[in-house]
Design a protein around this motif. Structure first.
Motif, PDB file in Angstrom:
ATOM      1  N   GLU A 183      98.594  55.921  67.965  1.00  0.00           N
ATOM      2  CA  GLU A 183      99.173  54.586  68.122  1.00  0.00           C
ATOM      3  C   GLU A 183     100.217  54.311  67.034  1.00  0.00           C
ATOM      4  OE1 GLU A 183      97.607  49.966  68.320  1.00  0.00           O
ATOM      5  OE2 GLU A 183      96.161  51.598  68.420  1.00  0.00           O
ATOM      6  N   ASN A 184      99.882  54.605  65.794  1.00  0.00           N
ATOM      7  CA  ASN A 184     100.814  54.367  64.690  1.00  0.00           C
ATOM      8  C   ASN A 184     102.050  55.251  64.794  1.00  0.00           C
ATOM      9  OD1 ASN A 184      99.208  52.382  63.560  1.00  0.00           O
ATOM     10  ND2 ASN A 184      98.162  53.791  62.194  1.00  0.00           N
ATOM     11  N   GLU A 185     101.872  56.492  65.225  1.00  0.00           N
ATOM     12  CA  GLU A 185     103.014  57.391  65.375  1.00  0.00           C
ATOM     13  C   GLU A 185     103.961  56.875  66.445  1.00  0.00           C
ATOM     14  OE1 GLU A 185     104.094  62.003  66.583  1.00  0.00           O
ATOM     15  OE2 GLU A 185     102.003  61.438  66.345  1.00  0.00           O
ATOM     16  N   GLN A 186     103.415  56.413  67.565  1.00  0.00           N
ATOM     17  CA  GLN A 186     104.263  55.893  68.625  1.00  0.00           C
ATOM     18  C   GLN A 186     105.000  54.635  68.175  1.00  0.00           C
ATOM     19  OE1 GLN A 186     101.789  55.514  72.083  1.00  0.00           O
ATOM     20  NE2 GLN A 186     101.877  57.699  72.530  1.00  0.00           N
ATOM     21  N   LEU A 187     104.319  53.745  67.465  1.00  0.00           N
ATOM     22  CA  LEU A 187     104.979  52.548  66.943  1.00  0.00           C
ATOM     23  C   LEU A 187     106.091  52.923  65.966  1.00  0.00           C
ATOM     24  CD1 LEU A 187     101.981  50.131  66.312  1.00  0.00           C
ATOM     25  CD2 LEU A 187     103.913  49.731  67.863  1.00  0.00           C
ATOM     26  N   ARG A 209     112.490  36.523  65.628  1.00  0.00           N
ATOM     27  CA  ARG A 209     111.880  36.380  66.963  1.00  0.00           C
ATOM     28  C   ARG A 209     112.190  37.590  67.836  1.00  0.00           C
ATOM     29  NH1 ARG A 209     113.708  31.115  66.052  1.00  0.00           N
ATOM     30  NH2 ARG A 209     115.535  31.456  67.370  1.00  0.00           N
ATOM     31  N   ALA A 210     113.420  38.094  67.752  1.00  0.00           N
ATOM     32  CA  ALA A 210     113.802  39.268  68.550  1.00  0.00           C
ATOM     33  C   ALA A 210     113.003  40.495  68.117  1.00  0.00           C
ATOM     34  CB  ALA A 210     115.299  39.532  68.415  1.00  0.00           C
ATOM     35  N   ILE A 211     112.840  40.677  66.819  1.00  0.00           N
ATOM     36  CA  ILE A 211     112.061  41.821  66.311  1.00  0.00           C
ATOM     37  C   ILE A 211     110.604  41.698  66.750  1.00  0.00           C
ATOM     38  CG2 ILE A 211     111.150  42.892  64.206  1.00  0.00           C
ATOM     39  CD1 ILE A 211     113.912  42.226  62.910  1.00  0.00           C
ATOM     40  N   GLN A 212     110.038  40.492  66.650  1.00  0.00           N
ATOM     41  CA  GLN A 212     108.641  40.285  67.058  1.00  0.00           C
ATOM     42  C   GLN A 212     108.477  40.533  68.554  1.00  0.00           C
ATOM     43  OE1 GLN A 212     105.885  39.643  65.003  1.00  0.00           O
ATOM     44  NE2 GLN A 212     104.900  40.267  66.899  1.00  0.00           N
ATOM     45  N   ALA A 213     109.437  40.066  69.348  1.00  0.00           N
ATOM     46  CA  ALA A 213     109.371  40.291  70.798  1.00  0.00           C
ATOM     47  C   ALA A 213     109.416  41.781  71.110  1.00  0.00           C
ATOM     48  CB  ALA A 213     110.512  39.554  71.498  1.00  0.00           C
ATOM     49  N   ARG A 214     110.267  42.519  70.404  1.00  0.00           N
ATOM     50  CA  ARG A 214     110.362  43.963  70.623  1.00  0.00           C
ATOM     51  C   ARG A 214     109.063  44.648  70.215  1.00  0.00           C
ATOM     52  NH1 ARG A 214     111.792  47.914  73.808  1.00  0.00           N
ATOM     53  NH2 ARG A 214     112.300  49.806  72.675  1.00  0.00           N
ATOM     54  N   LEU A 215     108.492  44.248  69.097  1.00  0.00           N
ATOM     55  CA  LEU A 215     107.220  44.817  68.659  1.00  0.00           C
ATOM     56  C   LEU A 215     106.130  44.546  69.694  1.00  0.00           C
ATOM     57  CD1 LEU A 215     105.503  46.248  66.540  1.00  0.00           C
ATOM     58  CD2 LEU A 215     105.203  44.040  65.413  1.00  0.00           C
ATOM     59  N   ASP A 216     106.087  43.340  70.220  1.00  0.00           N
ATOM     60  CA  ASP A 216     105.099  43.004  71.250  1.00  0.00           C
ATOM     61  C   ASP A 216     105.298  43.861  72.499  1.00  0.00           C
ATOM     62  OD1 ASP A 216     104.115  41.086  69.519  1.00  0.00           O
ATOM     63  OD2 ASP A 216     105.090  39.391  70.552  1.00  0.00           O
ATOM     64  N   GLU A 217     106.565  44.051  72.892  1.00  0.00           N
ATOM     65  CA  GLU A 217     106.876  44.858  74.072  1.00  0.00           C
ATOM     66  C   GLU A 217     106.448  46.306  73.880  1.00  0.00           C
ATOM     67  OE1 GLU A 217     110.868  46.560  76.323  1.00  0.00           O
ATOM     68  OE2 GLU A 217     111.040  44.766  75.091  1.00  0.00           O
ATOM     69  N   VAL A 218     106.787  46.884  72.726  1.00  0.00           N
ATOM     70  CA  VAL A 218     106.429  48.280  72.452  1.00  0.00           C
ATOM     71  C   VAL A 218     104.917  48.435  72.343  1.00  0.00           C
ATOM     72  CG1 VAL A 218     106.628  50.127  70.738  1.00  0.00           C
ATOM     73  CG2 VAL A 218     108.656  48.847  71.411  1.00  0.00           C
ATOM     74  N   SER A 219     104.256  47.481  71.709  1.00  0.00           N
ATOM     75  CA  SER A 219     102.798  47.536  71.591  1.00  0.00           C
ATOM     76  C   SER A 219     102.134  47.514  72.969  1.00  0.00           C
ATOM     77  CB  SER A 219     102.286  46.364  70.747  1.00  0.00           C
ATOM     78  OG  SER A 219     102.739  46.477  69.425  1.00  0.00           O
ATOM     79  N   ALA A 220     102.665  46.687  73.870  1.00  0.00           N
ATOM     80  CA  ALA A 220     102.113  46.626  75.226  1.00  0.00           C
ATOM     81  C   ALA A 220     102.313  47.951  75.951  1.00  0.00           C
ATOM     82  CB  ALA A 220     102.764  45.489  76.006  1.00  0.00           C
ATOM     83  N   LEU A 221     103.477  48.579  75.778  1.00  0.00           N
ATOM     84  CA  LEU A 221     103.723  49.880  76.402  1.00  0.00           C
ATOM     85  C   LEU A 221     102.767  50.936  75.863  1.00  0.00           C
ATOM     86  CD1 LEU A 221     107.633  49.963  76.446  1.00  0.00           C
ATOM     87  CD2 LEU A 221     106.104  49.779  78.419  1.00  0.00           C
ATOM     88  N   ILE A 222     102.537  50.912  74.569  1.00  0.00           N
ATOM     89  CA  ILE A 222     101.642  51.885  73.949  1.00  0.00           C
ATOM     90  C   ILE A 222     100.208  51.696  74.439  1.00  0.00           C
ATOM     91  CG2 ILE A 222     100.595  52.551  71.733  1.00  0.00           C
ATOM     92  CD1 ILE A 222     103.407  52.151  70.508  1.00  0.00           C
ATOM     93  N   GLU A 223      99.817  50.441  74.654  1.00  0.00           N
ATOM     94  CA  GLU A 223      98.467  50.162  75.152  1.00  0.00           C
ATOM     95  C   GLU A 223      98.198  50.854  76.482  1.00  0.00           C
ATOM     96  OE1 GLU A 223      95.707  48.475  73.981  1.00  0.00           O
ATOM     97  OE2 GLU A 223      96.824  48.553  72.097  1.00  0.00           O
TER      98      GLU A 223
END
Length: 108
Positions: free
Chosen positions: A68-72, A9-23
């Motif tokens: 996008e992929n590079e930033q992720l 859950r923590a990893i998924q939350a972090r991925l969601d947070e980073v994805s939102a920042l990248i957007e």
């Protein structure tokens, strides 16, 4: 190796947070805008895949996905390094405390 549910859950939350920042990244927004313009021009032609507009759109789309992929990837790398440093630090601290505890018990 499976991660515990709380860590997943923590990893998924972090991925969601980073994805939102990248957007909301300005460079990515600019490239996406150019991609959208190229895509609109694409449909002005009849044989879409044979037009230079299609090639232009495809190139811009690939670039935007690459950014996008590079930033992720880079954020995942930074997060992984921070996690590793933290875990190693905790491990070394515990090892140091264990040795100190053993030393005090060995010398009464």
């Amino acid at each position: 190796m499976d991660f515990p549910p709380w860590m997943q859950r923590a990893i998924q939350a972090r991925l969601d947070e980073v994805s939102a920042l990248i957007e909301h990244d300005t460079e990515l927004s600019r490239v996406r805008g150019e991609t959208d313009e190229a895509f609109e021009a694409l449909f002005a032609g009849k044989d879409v895949e044979q037009t230079p507009e299609y090639a232009e759109w495809e190139n811009r789309y690939i670039v935007s996905k690459g950014i996008e992929n590079e930033q992720l990837y880079m954020q995942g790398l930074r997060d992984g390094i921070q996690l590793t440093v933290f875990l190693l630090g905790q491990s070394m601290l515990e090892e140091s405390n264990t040795k100190a505890h053993q030393s005090t018990n060995a010398n009464p």
